[in-house]
Write a protein that holds these residues in place. Structure first.
Motif, PDB file in Angstrom:
ATOM      1  N   PRO A 182      50.584 -15.836  29.769  1.00  0.00           N
ATOM      2  CA  PRO A 182      51.027 -15.547  31.150  1.00  0.00           C
ATOM      3  C   PRO A 182      51.406 -14.086  31.376  1.00  0.00           C
ATOM      4  CG  PRO A 182      52.284 -17.368  30.137  1.00  0.00           C
ATOM      5  CD  PRO A 182      51.579 -16.636  29.050  1.00  0.00           C
ATOM      6  N   ALA A 183      50.934 -13.169  30.529  1.00  0.00           N
ATOM      7  CA  ALA A 183      51.344 -11.769  30.636  1.00  0.00           C
ATOM      8  C   ALA A 183      50.925 -11.128  31.956  1.00  0.00           C
ATOM      9  CB  ALA A 183      50.766 -10.974  29.465  1.00  0.00           C
ATOM     10  N   ALA A 184      49.782 -11.528  32.479  1.00  0.00           N
ATOM     11  CA  ALA A 184      49.293 -11.037  33.783  1.00  0.00           C
ATOM     12  C   ALA A 184      49.137  -9.519  33.809  1.00  0.00           C
ATOM     13  CB  ALA A 184      50.209 -11.510  34.909  1.00  0.00           C
ATOM     14  N   VAL A 185      48.598  -8.962  32.729  1.00  0.00           N
ATOM     15  CA  VAL A 185      48.305  -7.531  32.695  1.00  0.00           C
ATOM     16  C   VAL A 185      47.090  -7.228  33.564  1.00  0.00           C
ATOM     17  CG1 VAL A 185      47.577  -5.616  31.224  1.00  0.00           C
ATOM     18  CG2 VAL A 185      49.321  -7.219  30.419  1.00  0.00           C
ATOM     19  N   GLY A 186      46.022  -8.001  33.372  1.00  0.00           N
ATOM     20  CA  GLY A 186      44.819  -7.840  34.167  1.00  0.00           C
ATOM     21  C   GLY A 186      44.839  -8.745  35.387  1.00  0.00           C
ATOM     22  N   PRO A 187      43.809  -8.680  36.216  1.00  0.00           N
ATOM     23  CA  PRO A 187      43.763  -9.500  37.432  1.00  0.00           C
ATOM     24  C   PRO A 187      43.629 -10.985  37.130  1.00  0.00           C
ATOM     25  CG  PRO A 187      41.670  -8.376  37.090  1.00  0.00           C
ATOM     26  CD  PRO A 187      42.625  -7.805  36.096  1.00  0.00           C
ATOM     27  N   PHE A 188      44.295 -11.807  37.933  1.00  0.00           N
ATOM     28  CA  PHE A 188      44.175 -13.253  37.806  1.00  0.00           C
ATOM     29  C   PHE A 188      42.722 -13.670  38.014  1.00  0.00           C
ATOM     30  CE2 PHE A 188      48.695 -13.345  39.589  1.00  0.00           C
ATOM     31  CZ  PHE A 188      49.265 -13.498  38.343  1.00  0.00           C
TER      32      PHE A 188
END
Length: 314
Positions: A103-109
């Motif tokens: 769930p880090a969400a570094v890149g786009p979902f």
């Protein structure tokens, strides 16, 4: 176009092992290049070794030491949100494509049926969460059939047996990431996400409930959009299905509901009950939460690999 691109998986737990088996059995454009863990006694590493996949229990540092590391083009990270921040920095510096299952969400979902092709050129894409992969397509389906979705709420219930240490350590990130993606990809103006680890015996198949409050659009159009979306997800997750008929309830101006951060609201409440049965490639069929996550990740990676192979063949 011929050949396959080598992939590595960081994280030899439930998700990583299930993904490895999927790639080896089902991928059109990927082949296993390495399985990476931090526990030399893990079942995932042992299974990978038996299948002839190069392994290391020294984490990302061990991956970089493997002789075939230069040949690995894409890396799946199935560790934790915190660990991914370090892994991503290292992998991107080495020019690797990163598929983030934390769930880090570094890149786009990224959810294949919503924006599967939109982020192919991004160095890092985030697969949201298992609950997000299962439920956000439904929120999106409601949004595309209406003028607006004021509220989107999801409740993901999974067997506690299918939730490994990584999942349990990321509960807060799960709710925050999923809630954010309900707005960004689902199109809801306000959102909420809940996860339940169900200890029932025998273990229950993953169940998800989606609530939306929308304005505009007909019940018929919304239901048709939802059914079309379910069919689209089933193309890569065959065990994805409606548990019962879509339910509707009119919320009138005389008795509005109160939406946090929005205030009183009226419209059409849509309730969708989902069930996700896993393909049982590694864990039992009740672990649909793993199956939809790994299936979505492989689908996304296969699209990218196909694009790369086409470019290289041109």
């Amino acid at each position: 176009m011929s050949g396959k691109l080598k992939a590595a998986i960081i994280g030899s737990g439930n998700i990583g092992t299930d993904l490895m088996i999927k790639i080896m059995r089902m991928s059109d454009h990927l082949e296993m290049g390495a399985m990476v863990g931090i526990d030399h006694n893990s079942d995932g590493l042992a299974r990978a070794a038996r299948l002839g996949v190069p392994v290391t229990h020294e984490g990302i540092d061990g991956l970089r030491k493997l002789p075939n590391y230069p040949d690995i083009r894409i890396v799946f990270d199935a560790t934790s949100a915190k660990a991914h921040l370090h892994n991503d920095a290292v992998l991107r510096a080495d020019g690797k494509k990163v598929i983030d299952l934390t769930p880090a969400a570094v890149g786009p979902f990224t959810i294949p049926v919503i924006n599967g092709d939109a982020n192919l050129d991004e160095p890092n894409v985030n697969m949201v969460t298992c609950g997000g992969q299962a439920t956000i397509p439904i929120v999106h389906a409601v949004r595309r059939a209406t003028d607006r979705v004021i509220w989107g709420e999801i409740v993901a219930s999974i067997s506690s047996k299918s939730a490994g240490p990584g999942t349990r350590a990321n509960i807060d990130e799960f709710t925050e990431t999923t809630s954010s993606a309900i707005r960004i990809l689902g199109g809801a103006e306000r959102s909420k996400a809940v996860i339940i680890l169900n200890p029932a015996e025998p273990p229950l198949i993953m169940r998800d409930t989606v609530f939306t409050l929308s304005q505009g659009g007909s019940r018929e159009a919304i239901e048709r959009s939802i059914l079309d979306m379910v069919a689209a997800v089933q193309k890569y997750v065959p065990g994805y299905r409606l548990k019962q008929k879509v339910q509707f309830e009119a919320i009138g101006d005389n008795a509005p509901v109160r939406i946090p951060g929005f205030g009183p609201a009226s419209g059409l409440k849509t309730t969708v009950f989902l069930e996700v049965e896993g393909a049982a490639h590694y864990l039992p069929a009740y672990a649909g939460n793993l199956d939809i996550m790994t299936s979505a990740a492989m689908n996304t990676a296969d699209r990218w690999a196909a694009q790369q192979l086409r470019k290289e063949a041109a």
